[in-house]
Write a protein that holds these residues in place. Structure first.
Motif, PDB file in Angstrom:
ATOM      1  N   VAL A  44      -1.058  -0.725  -9.924  1.00 53.75           N
ATOM      2  CA  VAL A  44      -1.621  -1.365 -11.114  1.00 53.75           C
ATOM      3  C   VAL A  44      -1.480  -2.884 -11.095  1.00 53.75           C
ATOM      4  O   VAL A  44      -2.107  -3.572 -11.898  1.00 53.75           O
ATOM      5  CB  VAL A  44      -0.974  -0.833 -12.412  1.00 53.75           C
ATOM      6  N   LYS A  51      -2.329  -5.461  -9.054  1.00 50.75           N
ATOM      7  CA  LYS A  51      -3.472  -6.342  -8.796  1.00 50.75           C
ATOM      8  C   LYS A  51      -4.453  -6.304  -9.966  1.00 50.75           C
ATOM      9  O   LYS A  51      -4.987  -7.334 -10.382  1.00 50.75           O
ATOM     10  CB  LYS A  51      -4.153  -5.954  -7.482  1.00 50.75           C
ATOM     11  N   GLY A  52      -4.687  -5.114 -10.513  1.00 50.01           N
ATOM     12  CA  GLY A  52      -5.556  -5.021 -11.680  1.00 50.01           C
ATOM     13  C   GLY A  52      -4.985  -5.757 -12.869  1.00 50.01           C
ATOM     14  O   GLY A  52      -5.715  -6.445 -13.603  1.00 50.01           O
ATOM     15  N   ASN A  86      -9.823  -5.441  -5.705  1.00 51.90           N
ATOM     16  CA  ASN A  86      -9.920  -5.434  -7.164  1.00 51.90           C
ATOM     17  C   ASN A  86     -10.649  -6.701  -7.582  1.00 51.90           C
ATOM     18  O   ASN A  86     -10.243  -7.804  -7.234  1.00 51.90           O
ATOM     19  CB  ASN A  86      -8.540  -5.401  -7.804  1.00 51.90           C
ATOM     20  N   ALA A 121     -12.485  -1.765  -9.526  1.00 49.80           N
ATOM     21  CA  ALA A 121     -11.399  -1.367  -8.618  1.00 49.80           C
ATOM     22  C   ALA A 121     -11.862  -0.197  -7.761  1.00 49.80           C
ATOM     23  O   ALA A 121     -12.503   0.729  -8.268  1.00 49.80           O
ATOM     24  CB  ALA A 121     -10.152  -0.978  -9.405  1.00 49.80           C
ATOM     25  N   SER A 178     -10.373   2.680  -4.939  1.00 53.21           N
ATOM     26  CA  SER A 178      -9.317   3.332  -4.162  1.00 53.21           C
ATOM     27  C   SER A 178      -9.991   4.127  -3.062  1.00 53.21           C
ATOM     28  O   SER A 178     -10.922   4.902  -3.326  1.00 53.21           O
ATOM     29  CB  SER A 178      -8.483   4.262  -5.052  1.00 53.21           C
ATOM     30  N   GLY A 229      -8.141  -4.145 -16.673  1.00 49.30           N
ATOM     31  CA  GLY A 229      -8.020  -4.333 -15.238  1.00 49.30           C
ATOM     32  C   GLY A 229      -6.958  -3.422 -14.660  1.00 49.30           C
ATOM     33  O   GLY A 229      -7.165  -2.754 -13.640  1.00 49.30           O
ATOM     34  N   ALA A 230      -5.804  -3.368 -15.319  1.00 45.47           N
ATOM     35  CA  ALA A 230      -4.720  -2.491 -14.879  1.00 45.47           C
ATOM     36  C   ALA A 230      -5.121  -1.027 -15.000  1.00 45.47           C
ATOM     37  O   ALA A 230      -4.845  -0.212 -14.105  1.00 45.47           O
ATOM     38  CB  ALA A 230      -3.466  -2.763 -15.709  1.00 45.47           C
ATOM     39  N   ASP A 286      -7.514  -0.084 -12.234  1.00 46.55           N
ATOM     40  CA  ASP A 286      -6.785   0.006 -10.971  1.00 46.55           C
ATOM     41  C   ASP A 286      -6.115   1.368 -10.843  1.00 46.55           C
ATOM     42  O   ASP A 286      -6.230   2.059  -9.822  1.00 46.55           O
ATOM     43  CB  ASP A 286      -5.752  -1.117 -10.928  1.00 46.55           C
TER      44      ASP A 286
END
Length: 358
Positions: free
Chosen positions: A191, A193-194, A221, A257, A259, A302-303, A306
């Motif tokens: 989390v 980077k987000g 991200n 984001a 993954s 953002g987090a 992520d």
């Protein structure tokens, strides 16, 4: 790749070193983990691009308008502050202090750190910790992803380690944190980077004069910022098993984001083992090749985006639609998934344009 007919492009791919961080302005390539952002270059003023290395990845900022150089430096400083707070490795970080006290008692943390922990735990609760868990770190270490000494552990090792690798070991009360088992560890790499992008966006809203647009790529991200003026960002999805992109979706200002299993992985006996550990099994996820989450510009989105990248990456196709319906209220605009067979699917009111249509 050739540019799209309606303008130049940015290809965002994560690189392991700085050597490919800066590419020509006419077709700027921003390093990242599976996203390509296309935008129309402005003739005036000239954009300013700054590239750094942080959190073991390339961090690139491209700002057009305003005091661009100063903005870029301040964004880097903000990201560095988040790294110092959350790092799994830096001795002064709050994560290291919490982990060092595992099994011994509670640790006081900052309100910002506590808020980030609460956000991560809230995302875990969406799927009851089956697809994302910040306490999975002992499993990551078992597979060698924290040391890069990769190995395939035995089923018994995995089962034994799983017993203390879930967030039921975490006790969070206000700004105090405790890990019950001395072997438990948390890792906010999923989390951080987000969250850095959240902090950057809050700062950008205060800047005078406002920049025309800012593109931040932090290891895949993305923050796409224009202060609400730009509505035609093109977010491209990387081909997880090839070069270039498989297509793109349009977006307003957003956090993005991805993954995926194609940047950090190792192979044994012809089998790929990626760094995203499925908390329900203790093994690297294999259901999907990539999951891209687009969230709107709101605090902590953002987090959240992520973390949700890992949730959807580790989710079977049968549960993804209900998951999306659950997280729409948390700012998720759309999701693009490439499954283990390479089949692409989308969730939400987004239109995917395949590169074969170009």
């Amino acid at each position: 790749m050739r540019p799209l007919r309606n303008g130049p492009w940015i290809d965002t791919r994560q690189e392991d070193a700085m050597r490919k961080a800066i590419a020509p302005i006419v077709a700027l390539i921003i390093a990242g983990a599976g996203l390509t952002t296309f935008f129309a270059l402005r003739t005036s003023p000239e954009p300013v691009t700054s590239t750094y290395f942080l959190m073991d990845t390339v961090f690139t900022v491209k700002t057009t308008g305003g005091d661009a150089a100063t903005i870029n430096e301040h964004l880097h400083a903000l990201a560095s502050d988040v790294d110092s707070m959350t790092s799994y490795y830096k001795a002064e970080s709050q994560t290291v202090r919490v982990n060092a006290a595992a099994g011994k008692g509670s640790v006081s943390v900052s309100p910002e750190y506590a808020a980030l922990l609460k956000t991560a735990v809230a995302v875990e609760a969406i799927d009851h910790g089956r697809t994302f868990d910040i306490a999975i770190s002992p499993l990551s270490s078992l597979w060698g992803f924290t040391t890069k000494d990769f190995r395939v552990p035995s089923a018994k090792e995995i089962s034994d380690t799983l017993a203390y690798s879930h967030s039921d070991q975490l006790v969070l009360s206000g700004t105090t944190v405790q890990l019950r088992d001395s072997r438990s560890r948390i890792d906010l790499g999923g989390v951080a980077k987000g969250y850095s992008l959240d902090v950057m966006e809050e700062y950008l809203k205060t800047v005078k004069p406002q920049p025309q647009q800012v593109i931040v790529d932090f290891g895949g991200n993305l923050l796409l910022y224009s202060g609400g003026k730009k509505h035609d960002w093109k977010v491209g999805i990387r081909d997880p098993r090839g070069q270039g992109i498989i297509g793109y979706v349009r977006s307003d200002d957003a956090f993005v984001a991805t993954s995926g299993d194609y940047e950090r992985y190792f192979e044994r006996d012809g089998k790929r083992y990626c760094h995203i550990i499925d908390p329900s099994t203790g093994y690297p996820g294999t259901l999907n090749r990539s999951a891209t989450i687009i969230t709107d510009i709101q605090p902590m989105h953002g987090a959240i985006g992520d973390a949700l990248g890992k949730v959807f990456f580790c989710s079977p196709a049968g549960s993804q639609r209900s998951l999306f319906q659950t997280v729409q209220g948390q700012g998720v605009v759309g999701v693009v998934i490439v499954d283990a067979a390479g089949t692409r699917s989308t969730l939400g009111p987004i239109t995917f344009v395949s590169t074969t249509a170009q």
